[in-house]
Enzyme design. Structure first.
Site, PDB file in Angstrom:
ATOM      1  N   GLY A  43     -19.452 -37.764 -38.143  1.00 22.18           N
ATOM      2  CA  GLY A  43     -18.613 -36.772 -37.461  1.00 22.18           C
ATOM      3  C   GLY A  43     -19.244 -36.492 -36.108  1.00 22.18           C
ATOM      4  O   GLY A  43     -20.432 -36.719 -35.936  1.00 22.18           O
ATOM      5  N   THR A  44     -18.481 -35.979 -35.156  1.00 24.60           N
ATOM      6  CA  THR A  44     -19.066 -35.875 -33.822  1.00 24.60           C
ATOM      7  C   THR A  44     -19.188 -34.478 -33.198  1.00 24.60           C
ATOM      8  O   THR A  44     -20.038 -33.729 -33.633  1.00 24.60           O
ATOM      9  CB  THR A  44     -18.405 -36.874 -32.870  1.00 24.60           C
ATOM     10  OG1 THR A  44     -17.017 -36.893 -33.182  1.00 24.60           O
ATOM     11  CG2 THR A  44     -18.961 -38.251 -33.063  1.00 24.60           C
ATOM     12  N   THR A  45     -18.375 -34.127 -32.204  1.00 23.82           N
ATOM     13  CA  THR A  45     -18.734 -32.959 -31.379  1.00 23.82           C
ATOM     14  C   THR A  45     -18.290 -31.597 -31.914  1.00 23.82           C
ATOM     15  O   THR A  45     -17.139 -31.427 -32.305  1.00 23.82           O
ATOM     16  CB  THR A  45     -18.159 -33.144 -29.961  1.00 23.82           C
ATOM     17  OG1 THR A  45     -18.570 -34.422 -29.513  1.00 23.82           O
ATOM     18  CG2 THR A  45     -18.657 -32.088 -29.010  1.00 23.82           C
TER      19      THR A  45
END
Lengths: 266, 227
Positions: A43-45
């Protein structure tokens, strides 16, 4: 299943994680080397910032596996309990399990003890969970949460960040994590000031995510084709509240229109 | 050398039951009743910190009378069981019936095999999306379970209170009527109970919290409902 009854010296108390350990249902430690050909979903930001009434939390929706997109509509911002939220970046499978366990841990404590943990107590609980994940983190399966909530005793929003070793740091104003965290942080930093109102704070979180998606391939931007927009939520004394997706969509549309008018979208 | 006395099993069980009943009758009573929007539990309890009524899970509540430390131990075990079950399966799979059965089994086991029976009576209630499916399980010290479909009374003077509830209860009554009815039944004709003497909680079908239906009704709101 039988009724779990413990002798007084053996009782796990209000801790759900200890209860699982006692029942032999604890989280198994990872011993395999995931770098050996496994592609892990990441998952990212994620972003959190403090404003006049509490905090805003936001996260993009993309999950990646290597260089391909694994999910387009993953939720990274979750309520932890009524007055706090947790956002996650890192190995998605572990992160979601950690969120689920964390939510249960808080609710379990509240029910067994008859009173909710203090915000700092919740932040410390999460730190212990991140630390327990350290062996996996060493093998590339790090989970980095961002914890924020409304402190009912101090009557203000507070934000906590973590590192892979379980280090817990309180941020005074804002923070962003994940692959696009740096870009989001810069965007928020340029305009953050003390005592932002509700609308401006949401606007700023949306802008941070937009800039992150602009620079970072693993961060998903607004997806007008499928109608998937980042998750935005506020936490105030009234509790955790998700900003309706339609409002988030409007804010992104306005942001893009503004940028186009300024000649920035070329 | 001492000779062990022979005690007839009937006598032995009767003594234990009398012992448990005496302990329970010393405590103050509690009423659980269905109303239009869920389940109401009202207890006479002058303490504001030692609860008789509490939340077990999203739609399940627990109430106990008798010896506090004994029913509190059962309450915590119920929370632990429900949370573990919801974690292993799904939140939807946690139900009052299976929890009531577990309590019944445990209480029955203690009653038959231990020296001292537990001096408690407990209530496990569940609110469901349809009013007809709401559940009230009343479990006795020896593990006997009653599945009630209107109301139930636990604790001291249960018979007198039940009679008063019989005449007060109407199917589908409102929260206000149910609170007034239950509190009147608890108090009897010679006393009036103030909000500070009461512990009242509901499982609300139309709860503002989408998941957790349990809510305590406290001073201000309780005063309004009783007025």
């Amino acid at each position: 299943m039988s009724l779990p009854l413990f002798a007084p010296h053996d009782d796990p108390g209000p801790s759900f994680v200890h209860l699982l350990d006692k029942l032999g249902l604890g989280f198994p430690e990872v011993t395999a080397d995931p770098s050996a050909g496994l592609t892990i979903t990441h998952g990212t930001t994620i972003v959190a910032l403090r404003y006049a009434d509490g905090v805003v939390m936001a996260g993009d929706r993309r999950a990646t596996a290597g260089s391909s997109i694994a999910h387009r509509a993953m939720d990274k911002v979750h309520p932890a309990d009524r007055h706090s939220g947790v956002a996650i970046a890192g190995a998605a499978g572990f992160a979601l399990e950690m969120v689920k366990l964390f939510q249960l841990q808080l609710e379990h404590y509240e029910k067994v003890e008859g009173a909710a943990l203090s915000l700092e107590g919740k932040a410390n609980q999460l730190a212990q969970m991140v630390r327990q994940n350290l062996p996996s983190a060493m093998q590339g399966l790090a989970v980095i949460p961002l914890f924020a909530g409304y402190d009912l005793r101090r009557r203000q929003g507070r934000i906590y960040t973590y590192d892979v070793t379980g280090g817990r740091y309180e941020e005074s104003d804002f923070h962003a994590d994940g692959s696009g965290g740096r870009d989001a942080r810069t965007a928020v930093k340029m305009q953050w000031r003390e005592g932002l109102d509700h609308d401006t704070a949401i606007e700023l979180a949306v802008q941070g995510l937009y800039e992150a998606a602009d620079e970072d391939s693993a961060t998903g931007g607004p997806d007008a084709v499928r109608g998937i927009y980042p998750t935005v939520a506020t936490i105030t004394e009234h509790g955790f509240e998700r900003v309706p997706e339609i409002e988030v969509a409007e804010r992104f549309a306005a942001l893009i229109a503004r940028k186009t008018a300024q000649g920035l979208n070329r | 050398m001492s000779m062990p006395f022979y005690v007839a099993p009937e006598q032995f069980m009767k003594d234990k039951a009398d012992y448990a009943r005496k302990g329970i009758a010393r405590g103050r009573a509690l009423v659980g009743t269905l109303y239009t929007d869920g389940v109401l539990i009202a207890a006479e309890n002058p303490s504001h910190t030692l609860h008789k009524v509490s939340e077990i899970y999203d739609r399940i509540a627990f109430a106990g009378v008798g010896k506090y430390n004994e029913f509190d131990q059962l309450r915590v075990a119920g929370v632990q069981h429900a949370d573990v079950k919801g974690y292993q399966y799904s939140r939807e799979d946690v139900d009052a019936r299976s929890l009531a059965n577990l309590y019944a089994r445990y209480l029955g086991q203690v009653f038959t095999h231990d020296m001292k029976p537990m001096e408690v009576e407990i209530l496990v209630a569940e609110v469901t999306p349809h009013a007809d499916d709401d559940q009230l399980f009343h479990i006795l010290y020896d593990g006997t379970v009653f599945d009630e479909d209107r109301f139930t009374v636990l604790g001291g003077e249960a018979e007198a209170i039940t009679t008063r509830m019989e005449s007060a209860y109407t199917t589908g009554w409102s929260l206000g009527d149910a609170v007034k009815g239950a509190v009147k039944a608890l108090a009897g004709p010679e006393r009036t109970l103030e909000p500070k003497d009461l512990e009242v909680a509901v499982l609300e079908r139309s709860s503002t919290d989408a998941r957790r239906a349990f809510r305590r009704i406290e001073n201000g709101e309780l005063t309004t409902l009783l007025a």
